[in-house]
Design an enzyme around this catalytic site. Structure first.
Site, PDB file in Angstrom:
ATOM      1  N   SER A 118       0.823  -1.211   0.000  1.00  0.00           N
ATOM      2  CA  SER A 118       0.000   0.000   0.000  1.00  0.00           C
ATOM      3  C   SER A 118       0.857   1.260   0.000  1.00  0.00           C
ATOM      4  CB  SER A 118      -0.860   0.066   1.268  1.00  0.00           C
ATOM      5  OG  SER A 118      -1.535  -1.126   1.487  1.00  0.00           O
ATOM      6  N   HIS A 139      -1.250  -3.166  -7.100  1.00  0.00           N
ATOM      7  CA  HIS A 139      -1.994  -2.801  -5.885  1.00  0.00           C
ATOM      8  C   HIS A 139      -3.478  -3.050  -6.110  1.00  0.00           C
ATOM      9  CE1 HIS A 139      -3.037   0.604  -2.811  1.00  0.00           C
ATOM     10  NE2 HIS A 139      -3.110  -0.587  -2.260  1.00  0.00           N
ATOM     11  N   GLU A 151      -4.043  -0.652  -9.205  1.00  0.00           N
ATOM     12  CA  GLU A 151      -3.101   0.462  -9.384  1.00  0.00           C
ATOM     13  C   GLU A 151      -1.744  -0.182  -9.700  1.00  0.00           C
ATOM     14  OE1 GLU A 151      -2.371   2.795  -5.796  1.00  0.00           O
ATOM     15  OE2 GLU A 151      -2.458   4.644  -6.955  1.00  0.00           O
ATOM     16  N   ASN A 189      -3.663   6.064  -2.019  1.00  0.00           N
ATOM     17  CA  ASN A 189      -3.576   6.419  -0.598  1.00  0.00           C
ATOM     18  C   ASN A 189      -3.127   7.858  -0.369  1.00  0.00           C
ATOM     19  OD1 ASN A 189      -4.553   4.125   0.767  1.00  0.00           O
ATOM     20  ND2 ASN A 189      -2.751   3.006   0.078  1.00  0.00           N
TER      21      ASN A 189
HETATM   22  P1  NAI Z   1      -2.781 -10.114   6.257  1.00  0.00           P
HETATM   23  O1  NAI Z   1      -2.123  -9.907   7.575  1.00  0.00           O
HETATM   24  O2  NAI Z   1      -4.252 -10.348   6.193  1.00  0.00           O
HETATM   25  O3  NAI Z   1      -2.076 -11.373   5.505  1.00  0.00           O
HETATM   26  C1  NAI Z   1      -0.688 -11.556   5.403  1.00  0.00           C
HETATM   27  C2  NAI Z   1      -0.372 -13.053   5.326  1.00  0.00           C
HETATM   28  O4  NAI Z   1       1.009 -13.213   5.016  1.00  0.00           O
HETATM   29  C3  NAI Z   1      -0.627 -13.835   6.631  1.00  0.00           C
HETATM   30  O5  NAI Z   1      -1.480 -14.936   6.341  1.00  0.00           O
HETATM   31  C4  NAI Z   1       0.769 -14.309   7.053  1.00  0.00           C
HETATM   32  O6  NAI Z   1       0.744 -15.604   7.659  1.00  0.00           O
HETATM   33  C5  NAI Z   1       1.505 -14.343   5.736  1.00  0.00           C
HETATM   34  N1  NAI Z   1       2.963 -14.194   5.823  1.00  0.00           N
HETATM   35  C6  NAI Z   1       3.680 -13.428   6.669  1.00  0.00           C
HETATM   36  N2  NAI Z   1       4.993 -13.519   6.376  1.00  0.00           N
HETATM   37  C7  NAI Z   1       5.103 -14.364   5.324  1.00  0.00           C
HETATM   38  C8  NAI Z   1       6.207 -14.844   4.559  1.00  0.00           C
HETATM   39  N3  NAI Z   1       7.458 -14.450   4.802  1.00  0.00           N
HETATM   40  N4  NAI Z   1       5.955 -15.716   3.542  1.00  0.00           N
HETATM   41  C9  NAI Z   1       4.682 -16.122   3.279  1.00  0.00           C
HETATM   42  N5  NAI Z   1       3.608 -15.679   3.961  1.00  0.00           N
HETATM   43  C10 NAI Z   1       3.819 -14.812   4.974  1.00  0.00           C
HETATM   44  O7  NAI Z   1      -2.370  -8.851   5.358  1.00  0.00           O
HETATM   45  P2  NAI Z   1      -3.211  -8.125   4.177  1.00  0.00           P
HETATM   46  O8  NAI Z   1      -4.198  -7.188   4.751  1.00  0.00           O
HETATM   47  O9  NAI Z   1      -3.644  -9.178   3.225  1.00  0.00           O
HETATM   48  O10 NAI Z   1      -2.069  -7.215   3.514  1.00  0.00           O
HETATM   49  C11 NAI Z   1      -1.075  -7.749   2.656  1.00  0.00           C
HETATM   50  C12 NAI Z   1      -0.478  -6.622   1.831  1.00  0.00           C
HETATM   51  O11 NAI Z   1      -1.500  -6.001   1.043  1.00  0.00           O
HETATM   52  C13 NAI Z   1       0.151  -5.489   2.658  1.00  0.00           C
HETATM   53  O12 NAI Z   1       1.290  -5.019   1.993  1.00  0.00           O
HETATM   54  C14 NAI Z   1      -0.942  -4.421   2.669  1.00  0.00           C
HETATM   55  O13 NAI Z   1      -0.431  -3.118   2.830  1.00  0.00           O
HETATM   56  C15 NAI Z   1      -1.533  -4.591   1.272  1.00  0.00           C
HETATM   57  N6  NAI Z   1      -2.895  -4.114   1.092  1.00  0.00           N
HETATM   58  C16 NAI Z   1      -3.844  -4.352   2.053  1.00  0.00           C
HETATM   59  C17 NAI Z   1      -5.154  -3.902   1.853  1.00  0.00           C
HETATM   60  C18 NAI Z   1      -6.215  -4.174   2.885  1.00  0.00           C
HETATM   61  O14 NAI Z   1      -7.309  -3.564   2.795  1.00  0.00           O
HETATM   62  N7  NAI Z   1      -5.991  -5.055   3.852  1.00  0.00           N
HETATM   63  C19 NAI Z   1      -5.544  -3.159   0.643  1.00  0.00           C
HETATM   64  C20 NAI Z   1      -4.485  -3.052  -0.346  1.00  0.00           C
HETATM   65  C21 NAI Z   1      -3.205  -3.481  -0.090  1.00  0.00           C
END
Ligand code: NAI
Length: 283
Positions: A118, A139, A151, A189
């Site tokens: 993000s 994104h 994006e 953002n």
């Molecule tokens: P989340 O916390 O829901 O999921 C992340 C997952 O990655 C977890 O299941 C975790 O076990 C896994 N993980 C952690 N380290 C790892 C590794 N080294 N190798 C493999 N898996 C690993 O996070 P979320 O919300 O899905 O965010 C992910 C990315 O997307 C971030 O960069 C965030 O900024 C971006 N993002 C999030 C949005 C949202 O609304 N939540 C919207 C747009 C982008």
């Protein structure tokens, strides 16, 4: 592109795997945590079944789509055959830098490495690899199966070829890609977060109650949801992280996070996911 590996099976990763498999690609979903991987796969099933129930997809598409997704807990194994890797692990710069070093070593030399970050600089992520021309931001928006936009963020070294391939793939997935350059907060953002922050300042200064602020923006500006409702949906900790990046990197006071936002995050009032933010939610 035929084989996509998604790293991280959380909120965004399972949604990205879902739309890629629905688009006919072979998908490997990698999560280091076997329980998180299982939850991610279950979420995809649940969301596909919901789409079928609403008549948006054929019932037969549920199993066919799931049949194109396999789970994996080892990153290097998961990316060994990939044409494209989309990273969606938590928003921590050091974690992404070290993961991209691993991806660069383990993925085929021709593979494109994309990040769903993000706010972290694509240029800085790309600099950790030996293929900065094939590193790009992809994104997606939350919830991925529903939201139209991707994006597409070009790092300083990202090639035209890489950008075109990712734009074309996004279109094939039924999304509308928009190309932007790598700059703090990109476009989404950078424009959204100051609005959310201003809504929190307005609340803090007693200008109006949360419902009133949201109603003004909904009915007056034709936004589908008000800024405080949206902040709760995104997560107040995530909003604070992004504002801190904008404030630090762009250096302008207009990005300074509202003290009230900091207070809510300090209290653990993170929005929908914790049951309480600017509004309260049932567990
Ligand atoms: P989340 O916390 O829901 O999921 C992340 C997952 O990655 C977890 O299941 C975790 O076990 C896994 N993980 C952690 N380290 C790892 C590794 N080294 N190798 C493999 N898996 C690993 O996070 P979320 O919300 O899905 O965010 C992910 C990315 O997307 C971030 O960069 C965030 O900024 C971006 N993002 C999030 C949005 C949202 O609304 N939540 C919207 C747009 C982008």
């Amino acid at each position: 592109m035929k084989r996509v590996t998604v790293i991280g099976g959380g909120t965004m990763g399972n949604g990205i795997a879902h739309v890629c498999a629905q688009g006919g690609l072979d998908v490997t979903l990698v999560d280091l945590d076997a329980d998180a991987l299982e939850r991610g796969l279950q979420t995809i099933r649940k969301n596909l079944e919901r789409q079928a129930k609403k008549g948006r997809i054929e019932a037969s598409e549920v199993e066919a789509t799931l049949g194109r997704i396999r789970g994996e807990t080892d990153v290097a194994t998961g990316v060994a055959q990939a044409d494209l890797v989309v990273e969606a692990v938590p928003e921590k710069a050091e974690l992404k830098y070290s993961l991209f070093r691993t991806l660069d070593e383990a993925a085929p030399e021709s593979a494109i490495l994309a990040s769903n970050t993000s706010s972290i600089s694509i240029t800085e992520i790309a600099a950790r690899t030996n293929r900065p021309e094939r590193v790009i931001g992809m994104h997606f928006m939350n919830p991925v199966p529903v939201m139209q936009l991707v994006e597409v963020i070009r790092g300083l070294a990202t090639s035209d070829e890489t950008t075109e391939a990712v734009m074309a793939l996004s279109r094939d997935l039924g999304k509308t890609p928009v190309e932007v350059n790598d700059f703090p907060g990109f476009v989404s953002n950078r424009v959204l977060m100051p609005m959310i922050n201003e809504a929190v300042f307005a609340l803090m200064e007693g200008v109006a109650e949360p419902e009133a602020i949201d109603t003004v923006m909904k009915l007056g500006m034709n936004h589908p949801m008000g800024p405080l409702t949206l902040a709760d949906l995104i997560g107040l900790d995530t909003c604070l992280n992004i504002l801190e990046v904008l404030h630090r990197e762009l250096g302008d006071d207009r990005y300074r996070p509202s003290p009230l936002l900091r207070k809510y995050v300090a209290a653990g009032w993170l929005g929908r996911k914790s049951g309480r933010g600017f509004y309260t939610y049932d567990a």
